[in-house]
Design a protein around this motif. Sequence first.
Motif, PDB file in Angstrom:
ATOM      1  N   LYS A 104       7.499   9.423   1.388  1.00 44.58           N
ATOM      2  CA  LYS A 104       6.376   8.501   1.574  1.00 44.58           C
ATOM      3  C   LYS A 104       6.646   7.537   2.731  1.00 44.58           C
ATOM      4  O   LYS A 104       7.693   6.924   2.822  1.00 44.58           O
ATOM      5  CB  LYS A 104       6.166   7.695   0.284  1.00 44.58           C
ATOM      6  CG  LYS A 104       5.180   6.544   0.417  1.00 44.58           C
ATOM      7  CD  LYS A 104       5.153   5.720  -0.854  1.00 44.58           C
ATOM      8  CE  LYS A 104       4.216   4.520  -0.734  1.00 44.58           C
ATOM      9  NZ  LYS A 104       4.689   3.528   0.266  1.00 44.58           N
ATOM     10  N   LEU A 143      13.667   8.499   4.557  1.00 47.25           N
ATOM     11  CA  LEU A 143      12.305   8.570   4.081  1.00 47.25           C
ATOM     12  C   LEU A 143      11.783   9.826   4.742  1.00 47.25           C
ATOM     13  O   LEU A 143      12.531  10.665   5.117  1.00 47.25           O
ATOM     14  CB  LEU A 143      11.552   7.314   4.483  1.00 47.25           C
ATOM     15  CG  LEU A 143      12.017   6.105   3.694  1.00 47.25           C
ATOM     16  CD1 LEU A 143      11.706   4.834   4.431  1.00 47.25           C
ATOM     17  CD2 LEU A 143      11.394   6.085   2.345  1.00 47.25           C
ATOM     18  N   ASP A 146       4.362   0.528   4.974  1.00 47.99           N
ATOM     19  CA  ASP A 146       5.821   0.662   5.055  1.00 47.99           C
ATOM     20  C   ASP A 146       6.316   0.302   6.453  1.00 47.99           C
ATOM     21  O   ASP A 146       7.348  -0.343   6.614  1.00 47.99           O
ATOM     22  CB  ASP A 146       6.243   2.087   4.690  1.00 47.99           C
ATOM     23  CG  ASP A 146       5.875   2.440   3.258  1.00 47.99           C
ATOM     24  OD1 ASP A 146       6.393   1.790   2.340  1.00 47.99           O
ATOM     25  OD2 ASP A 146       5.063   3.363   3.061  1.00 47.99           O
ATOM     26  N   GLU A 161       1.649   8.617   0.449  1.00 48.86           N
ATOM     27  CA  GLU A 161       1.845   8.795  -0.992  1.00 48.86           C
ATOM     28  C   GLU A 161       3.178   9.484  -1.266  1.00 48.86           C
ATOM     29  O   GLU A 161       3.643  10.307  -0.473  1.00 48.86           O
ATOM     30  CB  GLU A 161       0.690   9.610  -1.580  1.00 48.86           C
ATOM     31  CG  GLU A 161      -0.655   8.889  -1.441  1.00 48.86           C
ATOM     32  CD  GLU A 161      -1.830   9.733  -1.891  1.00 48.86           C
ATOM     33  OE1 GLU A 161      -1.617  10.889  -2.341  1.00 48.86           O
ATOM     34  OE2 GLU A 161      -2.975   9.251  -1.784  1.00 48.86           O
ATOM     35  N   SER A 162       3.778   9.153  -2.386  1.00 48.60           N
ATOM     36  CA  SER A 162       5.104   9.674  -2.726  1.00 48.60           C
ATOM     37  C   SER A 162       5.101  11.194  -2.846  1.00 48.60           C
ATOM     38  O   SER A 162       4.193  11.790  -3.430  1.00 48.60           O
ATOM     39  CB  SER A 162       5.602   9.068  -4.039  1.00 48.60           C
ATOM     40  OG  SER A 162       5.927   7.708  -3.853  1.00 48.60           O
ATOM     41  N   ARG A 163       6.128  11.797  -2.277  1.00 48.67           N
ATOM     42  CA  ARG A 163       6.364  13.235  -2.389  1.00 48.67           C
ATOM     43  C   ARG A 163       7.851  13.470  -2.188  1.00 48.67           C
ATOM     44  O   ARG A 163       8.417  13.020  -1.194  1.00 48.67           O
ATOM     45  CB  ARG A 163       5.551  14.026  -1.354  1.00 48.67           C
ATOM     46  CG  ARG A 163       5.761  15.528  -1.438  1.00 48.67           C
ATOM     47  CD  ARG A 163       4.823  16.267  -0.480  1.00 48.67           C
ATOM     48  NE  ARG A 163       5.124  15.972   0.909  1.00 48.67           N
ATOM     49  CZ  ARG A 163       6.092  16.575   1.603  1.00 48.67           C
ATOM     50  NH1 ARG A 163       6.893  17.456   1.040  1.00 48.67           N
ATOM     51  NH2 ARG A 163       6.290  16.256   2.873  1.00 48.67           N
ATOM     52  N   ASP A 175      12.169  10.813  -1.376  1.00 50.42           N
ATOM     53  CA  ASP A 175      10.752  10.472  -1.286  1.00 50.42           C
ATOM     54  C   ASP A 175      10.378  10.305   0.179  1.00 50.42           C
ATOM     55  O   ASP A 175      10.921   9.451   0.885  1.00 50.42           O
ATOM     56  CB  ASP A 175      10.475   9.170  -2.049  1.00 50.42           C
ATOM     57  CG  ASP A 175       8.977   8.898  -2.209  1.00 50.42           C
ATOM     58  OD1 ASP A 175       8.171   9.613  -1.580  1.00 50.42           O
ATOM     59  OD2 ASP A 175       8.626   7.975  -2.962  1.00 50.42           O
TER      60      ASP A 175
END
Length: 231
Positions: A80, A33, A85, A70-72, A78
């Motif tokens: 995020k 991640l 999480d 936020e997803s990137r 990703d």
Amino acid sequence: MPRPRKRASRCAPEPEMEAPSGKCVKATKTETLHKPVVEAKTCDSPEKDQATKNCGKEPSGYWLMKSEPESRLEKGIDVKFGIEDLKAQPKQTACWDGVRNYQARNFLRAMKLGEEAFFYHSNCKEPGIAGLMKIVKEAYPDHTQFEKNSPHYDPSSKKDNPKWSMVDVQFIRMTKRFIPLAELKVHHQAHKANGGPLENMALFTRQRLSVQPLTQEEFDFVLSLEDKKPS
């Protein structure tokens, strides 16, 4: 500490280094991640292992650590990793990997067991403080610096002399309400004009640094905001 684990990352690339910054979470596979936040150059050098060297505050046992909720995608991964999480991880514990800024790394190395940190959501629509976590394992080598498929790979780092470190953090709780950056900025500006605990807060004086020390006065004041209506 739980093993194995899954990695999450927290920040956007840090222009100072060849490798970006990120954060890892522990789980079953070594999937990456990531952690977000652009870190600017600091006066620290690779040789300086003290948390501060004529550049920043002396650590007081309280911290603010930034991560992207936020997803990137970075290198197809990703990055995020928000507080939810962290909360969802086994034993609600994660390793904070991917820091590629020397002063931020040195702050990680200065952290002690049991110290508390704000989990700060960054690089998102509404940045701010989402909750609290604590340090449950002191600094040790960040494995992502050696993984070629990781966004945080650093080919200049050697296993017998690793450049980069990480710590393990554990979720404590969400703040009673989300404390946005905009609200903190109002207090910072007021304190700068009239005196107050947020006058020299690193969030505003060193805003691009993803791992920041807090004084006890800063920590206590920010925490007190959760019991007040937004200003």
